[in-house]
Design a protein around this motif. Structure first.
Motif, PDB file in Angstrom:
ATOM      1  N   ALA A   1       0.829  -1.212   0.000  1.00 21.94           N
ATOM      2  CA  ALA A   1       0.000   0.000   0.000  1.00 21.94           C
ATOM      3  C   ALA A   1       0.862   1.261   0.000  1.00 21.94           C
ATOM      4  N   TYR A   2       1.965   1.223   0.726  1.00 23.54           N
ATOM      5  CA  TYR A   2       2.843   2.394   0.765  1.00 23.54           C
ATOM      6  C   TYR A   2       3.482   2.666  -0.595  1.00 23.54           C
ATOM      7  N   ASP A   3       3.561   1.642  -1.429  1.00 19.13           N
ATOM      8  CA  ASP A   3       4.185   1.787  -2.745  1.00 19.13           C
ATOM      9  C   ASP A   3       3.193   2.152  -3.850  1.00 19.13           C
ATOM     10  N   LEU A   4       1.931   2.376  -3.519  1.00 18.24           N
ATOM     11  CA  LEU A   4       0.950   2.725  -4.544  1.00 18.24           C
ATOM     12  C   LEU A   4       1.283   4.077  -5.164  1.00 18.24           C
ATOM     13  N   THR A   5       1.245   4.138  -6.468  1.00 21.59           N
ATOM     14  CA  THR A   5       1.420   5.407  -7.179  1.00 21.59           C
ATOM     15  C   THR A   5       0.095   6.163  -7.128  1.00 21.59           C
ATOM     16  N   PRO A   6       0.086   7.445  -7.471  1.00 21.74           N
ATOM     17  CA  PRO A   6      -1.188   8.161  -7.535  1.00 21.74           C
ATOM     18  C   PRO A   6      -2.202   7.474  -8.467  1.00 21.74           C
ATOM     19  N   GLY A   7      -1.723   6.903  -9.575  1.00 20.43           N
ATOM     20  CA  GLY A   7      -2.615   6.177 -10.482  1.00 20.43           C
ATOM     21  C   GLY A   7      -3.184   4.917  -9.850  1.00 20.43           C
ATOM     22  N   ASP A   8      -2.336   4.196  -9.090  1.00 19.70           N
ATOM     23  CA  ASP A   8      -2.797   2.995  -8.378  1.00 19.70           C
ATOM     24  C   ASP A   8      -3.857   3.362  -7.341  1.00 19.70           C
ATOM     25  N   LEU A   9      -3.612   4.467  -6.639  1.00 15.48           N
ATOM     26  CA  LEU A   9      -4.571   4.913  -5.632  1.00 15.48           C
ATOM     27  C   LEU A   9      -5.891   5.286  -6.291  1.00 15.48           C
ATOM     28  N   SER A  10      -5.839   5.985  -7.407  1.00 10.88           N
ATOM     29  CA  SER A  10      -7.065   6.341  -8.126  1.00 10.88           C
ATOM     30  C   SER A  10      -7.813   5.093  -8.572  1.00 10.88           C
ATOM     31  N   GLU A  11      -7.074   4.102  -9.054  1.00 10.13           N
ATOM     32  CA  GLU A  11      -7.696   2.845  -9.469  1.00 10.13           C
ATOM     33  C   GLU A  11      -8.390   2.173  -8.282  1.00 10.13           C
ATOM     34  N   ALA A  12      -7.714   2.128  -7.149  1.00  6.13           N
ATOM     35  CA  ALA A  12      -8.302   1.509  -5.957  1.00  6.13           C
ATOM     36  C   ALA A  12      -9.536   2.274  -5.499  1.00  6.13           C
ATOM     37  N   LEU A  13      -9.464   3.597  -5.507  1.00  5.71           N
ATOM     38  CA  LEU A  13     -10.601   4.409  -5.069  1.00  5.71           C
ATOM     39  C   LEU A  13     -11.796   4.268  -6.004  1.00  5.71           C
ATOM     40  N   ALA A  14     -11.538   4.039  -7.282  1.00  6.67           N
ATOM     41  CA  ALA A  14     -12.634   3.856  -8.242  1.00  6.67           C
ATOM     42  C   ALA A  14     -13.437   2.599  -7.921  1.00  6.67           C
ATOM     43  N   CYS A  15     -12.830   1.660  -7.209  1.00  3.12           N
ATOM     44  CA  CYS A  15     -13.515   0.421  -6.830  1.00  3.12           C
ATOM     45  C   CYS A  15     -14.251   0.542  -5.501  1.00  3.12           C
ATOM     46  N   GLU A  16     -14.042   1.638  -4.817  1.00  8.43           N
ATOM     47  CA  GLU A  16     -14.673   1.832  -3.513  1.00  8.43           C
ATOM     48  C   GLU A  16     -16.051   2.458  -3.676  1.00  8.43           C
ATOM     49  N   ALA A  17     -16.958   2.013  -2.858  1.00  5.98           N
ATOM     50  CA  ALA A  17     -18.273   2.651  -2.778  1.00  5.98           C
ATOM     51  C   ALA A  17     -18.172   3.757  -1.731  1.00  5.98           C
ATOM     52  N   ALA A  18     -19.080   4.683  -1.789  1.00  2.00           N
ATOM     53  CA  ALA A  18     -19.112   5.722  -0.759  1.00  2.00           C
ATOM     54  C   ALA A  18     -19.260   5.043   0.600  1.00  2.00           C
ATOM     55  N   THR A  19     -18.688   5.653   1.625  1.00  2.00           N
ATOM     56  CA  THR A  19     -18.796   5.104   2.972  1.00  2.00           C
ATOM     57  C   THR A  19     -20.265   4.915   3.299  1.00  2.00           C
ATOM     58  N   PRO A  20     -20.674   3.683   3.638  1.00  3.13           N
ATOM     59  CA  PRO A  20     -22.091   3.453   3.905  1.00  3.13           C
ATOM     60  C   PRO A  20     -22.562   4.254   5.111  1.00  3.13           C
ATOM     61  N   LEU A  21     -23.765   4.743   5.000  1.00  2.23           N
ATOM     62  CA  LEU A  21     -24.327   5.549   6.068  1.00  2.23           C
ATOM     63  C   LEU A  21     -25.117   4.680   7.035  1.00  2.23           C
ATOM     64  N   PRO A  22     -24.852   4.800   8.329  1.00  4.18           N
ATOM     65  CA  PRO A  22     -25.672   4.070   9.297  1.00  4.18           C
ATOM     66  C   PRO A  22     -27.126   4.535   9.192  1.00  4.18           C
ATOM     67  N   HIS A  23     -28.058   3.648   9.475  1.00  2.00           N
ATOM     68  CA  HIS A  23     -29.474   3.976   9.319  1.00  2.00           C
ATOM     69  C   HIS A  23     -29.994   4.911  10.406  1.00  2.00           C
TER      70      HIS A  23
END
Length: 146
Positions: free
Chosen positions: A34-56
Motif C-alpha cells: 500500500a505504501y508503494d501505490l502510485t497516484p494512479g494505483d490509488l485512483s484505481e483503488a478508489l474507483a472500486c470503492e463505494a461511498a462510505t455506507p451511512l448508518p441507518h
C-alpha cells in the motif's frame, strides 16, 4: 485480493509474495504494498470503492448533512470519501464520517491524497483480517463435521 484493495498492482504484488505464514506477515506485506501505490494505483483503488455506507440511525438532518458533505468532497477531490471507522455504534459511526469529511475538506489535494491512502490502507488491513478470520472459522467448522 482485489476485494480487499482495488489496485491491480497491489493485488499482483500480494499474490506474488504468498504464501504468508500468518496474519501479521500478511498485514505487513499489505502495508508495504500500500505504501508503494502510485497516484494512479490509488485512483484505481478508489474507483472500486463505494461511498462510505451511512448508518441507518441519526435522523434526517444528519443524513442530509452527510450527503451534502460527501457530495462536496467528491466534487473537490474527484473520488469517494474513504475512512476507516472505529466501533459499531451507528450514531458514533455517523459522527465519525461527518467529522472526518468536514475536517478533510480543508486539505489541499496533495495532503488529502496522503490521508486517503492511509485510510485505504487501514480499510484494506481490516478487510484482510476479516477474510482470514472467515476462512479460519469455515475451516474449523469443516473440521468439526468430519
Amino acid at each position: 485480493m482485489r476485494d480487499c484493495c482495488g489496485s491491480h498492482r497491489w493485488a499482483r504484488r500480494m499474490a506474488l509474495h504468498r504464501p504468508y505464514p500468518d496474519l501479521d506477515a500478511l498485514l505487513a506485506a499489505a502495508d508495504e504494498a500500500a505504501y508503494d501505490l502510485t497516484p494512479g494505483d490509488l485512483s484505481e483503488a478508489l474507483a472500486c470503492e463505494a461511498a462510505t455506507p451511512l448508518p441507518h440511525r441519526g435522523g434526517l438532518a444528519a443524513h442530509t448533512a452527510l450527503s451534502a458533505a460527501q457530495a462536496a468532497y467528491e466534487n473537490k477531490f474527484g473520488n469517494v470519501f474513504v475512512i476507516a471507522l472505529k466501533g459499531d455504534d451507528p450514531a458514533s459511526l455517523l459522527n465519525q464520517v461527518l467529522t472526518g469529511i468536514r475536517a478533510r475538506l480543508a486539505n489541499d489535494e496533495d495532503e488529502e491524497r496522503v490521508v486517503t491512502a492511509d485510510e485505504l490502507r487501514r480499510i484494506t488491513r481490516a478487510r484482510l483480517a476479516r477474510l482470514v478470520a472467515e476462512r479460519s472459522n469455515a475451516q474449523s467448522t469443516a473440521e468439526l463435521h468430519r
